[in-house]
Design an enzyme around this catalytic site. Structure first.
Site, PDB file in Angstrom:
ATOM      1  N   VAL A  58      34.590  22.388  32.567  1.00  0.00           N
ATOM      2  CA  VAL A  58      35.615  21.403  33.172  1.00  0.00           C
ATOM      3  C   VAL A  58      34.103  21.061  33.968  1.00  0.00           C
ATOM      4  O   VAL A  58      34.759  20.112  34.990  1.00  0.00           O
ATOM      5  CB  VAL A  58      36.698  22.122  34.237  1.00  0.00           C
ATOM      6  CG1 VAL A  58      37.623  22.688  33.566  1.00  0.00           C
ATOM      7  CG2 VAL A  58      35.837  22.984  35.109  1.00  0.00           C
ATOM      8  N   SER A  76      35.845  29.943  36.605  1.00  0.00           N
ATOM      9  CA  SER A  76      34.695  30.024  37.486  1.00  0.00           C
ATOM     10  C   SER A  76      34.277  31.042  37.405  1.00  0.00           C
ATOM     11  O   SER A  76      35.482  32.280  37.060  1.00  0.00           O
ATOM     12  CB  SER A  76      35.079  30.152  38.551  1.00  0.00           C
ATOM     13  OG  SER A  76      34.213  30.194  39.776  1.00  0.00           O
ATOM     14  N   LYS A  92      28.095  24.367  39.921  1.00  0.00           N
ATOM     15  CA  LYS A  92      29.492  23.243  38.918  1.00  0.00           C
ATOM     16  C   LYS A  92      30.516  23.562  38.629  1.00  0.00           C
ATOM     17  O   LYS A  92      31.079  22.641  38.725  1.00  0.00           O
ATOM     18  CB  LYS A  92      28.497  22.967  37.290  1.00  0.00           C
ATOM     19  CG  LYS A  92      26.997  22.666  37.573  1.00  0.00           C
ATOM     20  CD  LYS A  92      26.315  22.638  36.138  1.00  0.00           C
ATOM     21  CE  LYS A  92      25.707  21.753  35.956  1.00  0.00           C
ATOM     22  NZ  LYS A  92      25.275  21.986  34.282  1.00  0.00           N
ATOM     23  N   TYR A 146      28.600  31.238  44.798  1.00  0.00           N
ATOM     24  CA  TYR A 146      29.804  30.873  44.340  1.00  0.00           C
ATOM     25  C   TYR A 146      30.510  30.381  46.218  1.00  0.00           C
ATOM     26  O   TYR A 146      31.246  29.421  45.809  1.00  0.00           O
ATOM     27  CB  TYR A 146      30.674  32.374  44.737  1.00  0.00           C
ATOM     28  CG  TYR A 146      32.157  32.986  44.321  1.00  0.00           C
ATOM     29  CD1 TYR A 146      32.114  32.109  43.087  1.00  0.00           C
ATOM     30  CD2 TYR A 146      32.547  33.888  45.331  1.00  0.00           C
ATOM     31  CE1 TYR A 146      33.124  33.032  42.539  1.00  0.00           C
ATOM     32  CE2 TYR A 146      33.524  33.760  44.540  1.00  0.00           C
ATOM     33  CZ  TYR A 146      34.231  33.609  43.933  1.00  0.00           C
ATOM     34  OH  TYR A 146      35.472  33.444  42.987  1.00  0.00           O
ATOM     35  N   ARG A 187      32.602  44.938  38.723  1.00  0.00           N
ATOM     36  CA  ARG A 187      33.418  44.814  39.608  1.00  0.00           C
ATOM     37  C   ARG A 187      33.791  46.467  40.523  1.00  0.00           C
ATOM     38  O   ARG A 187      33.573  46.902  39.025  1.00  0.00           O
ATOM     39  CB  ARG A 187      34.608  43.978  40.148  1.00  0.00           C
ATOM     40  CG  ARG A 187      33.915  42.386  40.764  1.00  0.00           C
ATOM     41  CD  ARG A 187      34.267  41.531  40.699  1.00  0.00           C
ATOM     42  NE  ARG A 187      35.253  40.545  39.184  1.00  0.00           N
ATOM     43  CZ  ARG A 187      36.448  40.604  39.252  1.00  0.00           C
ATOM     44  NH1 ARG A 187      36.197  39.438  40.454  1.00  0.00           N
ATOM     45  NH2 ARG A 187      36.751  39.249  38.269  1.00  0.00           N
TER      46      ARG A 187
HETATM   47  N1  UDP Z   1      30.799  48.745  44.359  1.00  0.00           N
HETATM   48  C1  UDP Z   1      29.827  49.853  44.345  1.00  0.00           C
HETATM   49  N2  UDP Z   1      30.231  49.997  43.377  1.00  0.00           N
HETATM   50  C2  UDP Z   1      29.544  49.640  42.372  1.00  0.00           C
HETATM   51  C3  UDP Z   1      30.216  48.334  42.084  1.00  0.00           C
HETATM   52  C4  UDP Z   1      30.925  48.179  43.631  1.00  0.00           C
HETATM   53  O1  UDP Z   1      30.305  51.083  45.449  1.00  0.00           O
HETATM   54  O2  UDP Z   1      29.929  50.286  41.366  1.00  0.00           O
HETATM   55  C5  UDP Z   1      30.896  48.132  45.970  1.00  0.00           C
HETATM   56  C6  UDP Z   1      30.520  46.900  46.183  1.00  0.00           C
HETATM   57  O3  UDP Z   1      29.203  46.670  46.516  1.00  0.00           O
HETATM   58  C7  UDP Z   1      31.842  46.077  47.341  1.00  0.00           C
HETATM   59  C8  UDP Z   1      32.545  46.586  46.210  1.00  0.00           C
HETATM   60  O4  UDP Z   1      32.370  47.568  45.693  1.00  0.00           O
HETATM   61  O5  UDP Z   1      31.115  46.258  48.347  1.00  0.00           O
HETATM   62  C9  UDP Z   1      33.943  45.431  45.967  1.00  0.00           C
HETATM   63  O6  UDP Z   1      32.392  45.066  44.859  1.00  0.00           O
HETATM   64  P1  UDP Z   1      32.717  43.716  43.991  1.00  0.00           P
HETATM   65  O7  UDP Z   1      31.726  43.462  43.643  1.00  0.00           O
HETATM   66  O8  UDP Z   1      33.987  44.583  43.423  1.00  0.00           O
HETATM   67  O9  UDP Z   1      33.863  43.002  44.658  1.00  0.00           O
HETATM   68  P2  UDP Z   1      33.731  41.955  45.563  1.00  0.00           P
HETATM   69  O10 UDP Z   1      34.657  42.664  47.276  1.00  0.00           O
HETATM   70  O11 UDP Z   1      32.259  42.555  46.415  1.00  0.00           O
HETATM   71  O12 UDP Z   1      33.451  40.720  45.731  1.00  0.00           O
END
Ligand code: UDP
Length: 328
Positions: A58, A76, A92, A146, A187
């Site tokens: 897109v 995204s 983008k 982002y 995540r």
């Molecule tokens: N986090 C963690 N261990 C992992 C992955 C993420 O402790 O293996 C933590 C990360 O540092 C953040 C929170 O979990 O504080 C949520 O991270 P996520 O990447 O899910 O999304 P965010 O809310 O940061 O965009």
């Protein structure tokens, strides 16, 4: 029959939205370039005569034959490790991509909802986050690609609303989970469940005192549908205000999975927000919406989904198409 375009249709949220809008009786055009999405997520709709899929990026001009009533811009990359790997594409899709879709909405007289994010608040100094808060974003940090693209998207969306009279909606999505999340998207929820399933320790980043508030996907989809059907064009937070520290969350996953593994600690990523919790007063009063699924219930369903994946999938380090795009 209403005709609805959903971008990011092969992704986690996009594929749940396709289901919702098909169930609501719409004809759905799903669009995705499969950079982080997977056709597996929309396999179940391929035989539905009210669904069609278009493989398209897109960020390039978007052309749709015939009428359109609604556009949902949900394409995204959405995970911090995604932004690090494909920063330009991340910029983008929410800038050029959003601009293209707003132009399409104007051309077709369609109503458009764009997927914004709690990341517009950055590492927030106001807690819980209300829509009026302008945020605390580092534009040149790793998350900047982002966060700033989403902030630009909100600005261009509001400009199309104000100057072109396009019917626009802006949803600010907080952490969401559920079936069809990518197991290895980095995540915290898929990371912890994947680690438990592989018999590895759960990696807590930092000291685990940072907080998040997790919303089950069905609740989120319901909130998005309500917002799209409302007449409210200012941004609305949709998320679950039940806040938890990452350490507590790791304990919940340990209990849920029955793993005998422990937690281990790794460095906190740069600009990782210390706290996050939506104030959902607006969604409650304007949309009569609030989340219904408890974390206990939602996590059980999500765990069952991850358990149903194949061993190959569990052990695959990545299942997306980054390489193809980075080489371009
Ligand atoms: N986090 C963690 N261990 C992992 C992955 C993420 O402790 O293996 C933590 C990360 O540092 C953040 C929170 O979990 O504080 C949520 O991270 P996520 O990447 O899910 O999304 P965010 O809310 O940061 O965009």
């Amino acid at each position: 029959m209403k005709r609805t375009l959903i971008t990011g249709a092969a992704g986690f949220l996009g594929s749940h939205l396709v289901k919702k809008f098909l169930n609501e009786g719409h004809y759905v055009i799903g669009m995705d370039n499969l950079i982080t999405g997977s056709l597996k997520n929309i396999e179940e709709f391929q035989s539905n005569e009210n669904f069609e899929f278009q493989n398209h990026d897109v960020s390039k001009f978007v052309e749709i034959d015939g009428a359109l009533d609604y556009i949902l811009h949900f394409a995204s990359p959405a995970s911090p490790i995604d932004y690090l790997k494909i920063p330009i594409q991340t910029l983008k899709v929410s800038s050029y991509g959003a601009h293209n879709l707003l132009g399409l909405a104007k051309e077709k007289s369609a109503r458009i909802i764009v997927a914004s994010t709690s990341e517009v608040y950055g590492d927030p100094l106001v807690h819980p986050q209300v829509e009026e808060y302008y945020g605390n974003v580092n534009p040149v940090g790793p998350r900047g690609v982002y966060d700033e693209a989403k902030r630009y998207m909100e600005a261009v969306t509001m400009a199309y609303n104000t100057y072109h009279g396009v019917e626009t909606r802006i949803v600010r999505i907080f952490n969401t989970y559920g079936p069809k999340m990518r197991l290895n998207d980095g995540r915290v929820l898929p990371a912890f469940i994947g680690q438990a399933l592989r018999g590895e320790d759960l990696t807590i980043f930092g000291d685990g005192s940072q907080t998040r508030s997790f919303c089950y996907v069905d609740d989120l989809v319901d909130g998005i549908h309500k917002l799209l059907m409302s007449d409210y064009s200012q941004p609305v937070n949709i998320g679950n205000p039940s806040e938890i520290t990452i350490s507590q969350f790791a304990e919940e996953i340990i209990k849920l999975t029955g793993t005998t593994q422990k937690v281990c600690y790794e460095d906190l990523p740069v600009n990782d927000p210390k706290q996050r919790k939506p104030d959902i007063t607006k969604a409650q009063s304007i949309l009569n919406w609030e989340p219904k699924v408890s974390r206990e219930e939602g996590l059980k369903i999500t765990y069952e989904y991850f358990k149903s994946l194949s061993v190959e999938e569990l052990n695959k380090k990545e299942h997306n198409n980054f390489d193809k795009y980075i080489l371009k």
